[in-house]
Design an enzyme around this catalytic site. Sequence first.
Site, PDB file in Angstrom:
ATOM      1  N   HIS A 111       0.850  -1.199   0.000  1.00 17.09           N
ATOM      2  CA  HIS A 111       0.000   0.000   0.000  1.00 17.09           C
ATOM      3  C   HIS A 111       0.885   1.249   0.000  1.00 17.09           C
ATOM      4  O   HIS A 111       0.679   2.170  -0.801  1.00 17.09           O
ATOM      5  CB  HIS A 111      -0.902  -0.037   1.243  1.00 17.09           C
ATOM      6  CG  HIS A 111      -1.744   1.177   1.428  1.00 17.09           C
ATOM      7  ND1 HIS A 111      -3.116   1.174   1.231  1.00 17.09           N
ATOM      8  CD2 HIS A 111      -1.429   2.452   1.813  1.00 17.09           C
ATOM      9  CE1 HIS A 111      -3.599   2.377   1.475  1.00 17.09           C
ATOM     10  NE2 HIS A 111      -2.602   3.175   1.844  1.00 17.09           N
ATOM     11  N   GLU A 112       1.876   1.273   0.878  1.00 18.22           N
ATOM     12  CA  GLU A 112       2.760   2.440   0.971  1.00 18.22           C
ATOM     13  C   GLU A 112       3.672   2.557  -0.240  1.00 18.22           C
ATOM     14  O   GLU A 112       3.896   3.658  -0.758  1.00 18.22           O
ATOM     15  CB  GLU A 112       3.596   2.360   2.256  1.00 18.22           C
ATOM     16  CG  GLU A 112       2.795   2.494   3.540  1.00 18.22           C
ATOM     17  CD  GLU A 112       2.091   3.836   3.656  1.00 18.22           C
ATOM     18  OE1 GLU A 112       2.594   4.835   3.085  1.00 18.22           O
ATOM     19  OE2 GLU A 112       1.030   3.895   4.292  1.00 18.22           O
ATOM     20  N   HIS A 131       2.020   4.290  -3.141  1.00 16.21           N
ATOM     21  CA  HIS A 131       1.997   5.752  -3.044  1.00 16.21           C
ATOM     22  C   HIS A 131       3.292   6.342  -3.610  1.00 16.21           C
ATOM     23  O   HIS A 131       3.267   7.306  -4.388  1.00 16.21           O
ATOM     24  CB  HIS A 131       1.859   6.191  -1.583  1.00 16.21           C
ATOM     25  CG  HIS A 131       0.500   6.005  -1.003  1.00 16.21           C
ATOM     26  ND1 HIS A 131      -0.650   6.423  -1.631  1.00 16.21           N
ATOM     27  CD2 HIS A 131       0.102   5.461   0.183  1.00 16.21           C
ATOM     28  CE1 HIS A 131      -1.700   6.135  -0.875  1.00 16.21           C
ATOM     29  NE2 HIS A 131      -1.273   5.548   0.229  1.00 16.21           N
TER      30      HIS A 131
END
Length: 221
Positions: A22-23, A26
Amino acid sequence: MDSIIQGIAIYALPVIFAITLHEAAHGYVAKYFGDFTAYNAGRISLNPIKHVDPIGTIVVPLTLFILSKLTVGAGFLFGWAKPVPVNFGNLRQPKRDMLWVAAAGPGANLVMTFFWAFIIKLGLIMSDSSFATPMILMGKAGIEINVILMVLNLLPLPPLDGGRMAVSLLPQRIAYQFSRIEPYGFMILLLLLFSGVLGAIIWPIITTIKLIMVSIFGLYI
């Protein structure tokens, strides 16, 4: 105790990758739109060690999982990694591109739900193998944690991804006022969590998404 240990073994990999990918997503999308902050910090990586936060990635999910096994009606499993550094001022069009950078995290979780659904299907095909049951259980855990993280992060509350997406979409003046909530966002989230309001908001959405996964893949989750 045996069920707790078995559960930790099943959930460990899905939780770590759900949070860390998820990170990383980004950071990757921020780089695509012109901000190399995460790239220069070595955070665009599939190596979980780069993203693990001892509290958010290990202690909190582990504590919530154990409580869910010991307490009837305990809360849902969630956690966080070290936030990927993004300098929105470096984006080519900061207000517009913020939308895609924020959406990348939940988008990664959505992609991972399909990956874990494939793992379940593979386990069902390999039903005679000793790996079948662990694959199916881990796949179910992967779908659960990724759907939870996706829905949670899409809540329109800064600094959650949904909050940043709202800031990107709102008119400039309203967006500025809305963004001022960010320093209090985590406290608001905890208040919603412990009051039970958060669960009442997101569980129907989570259940609906899981039902859609069942209908698409013919799974039992």
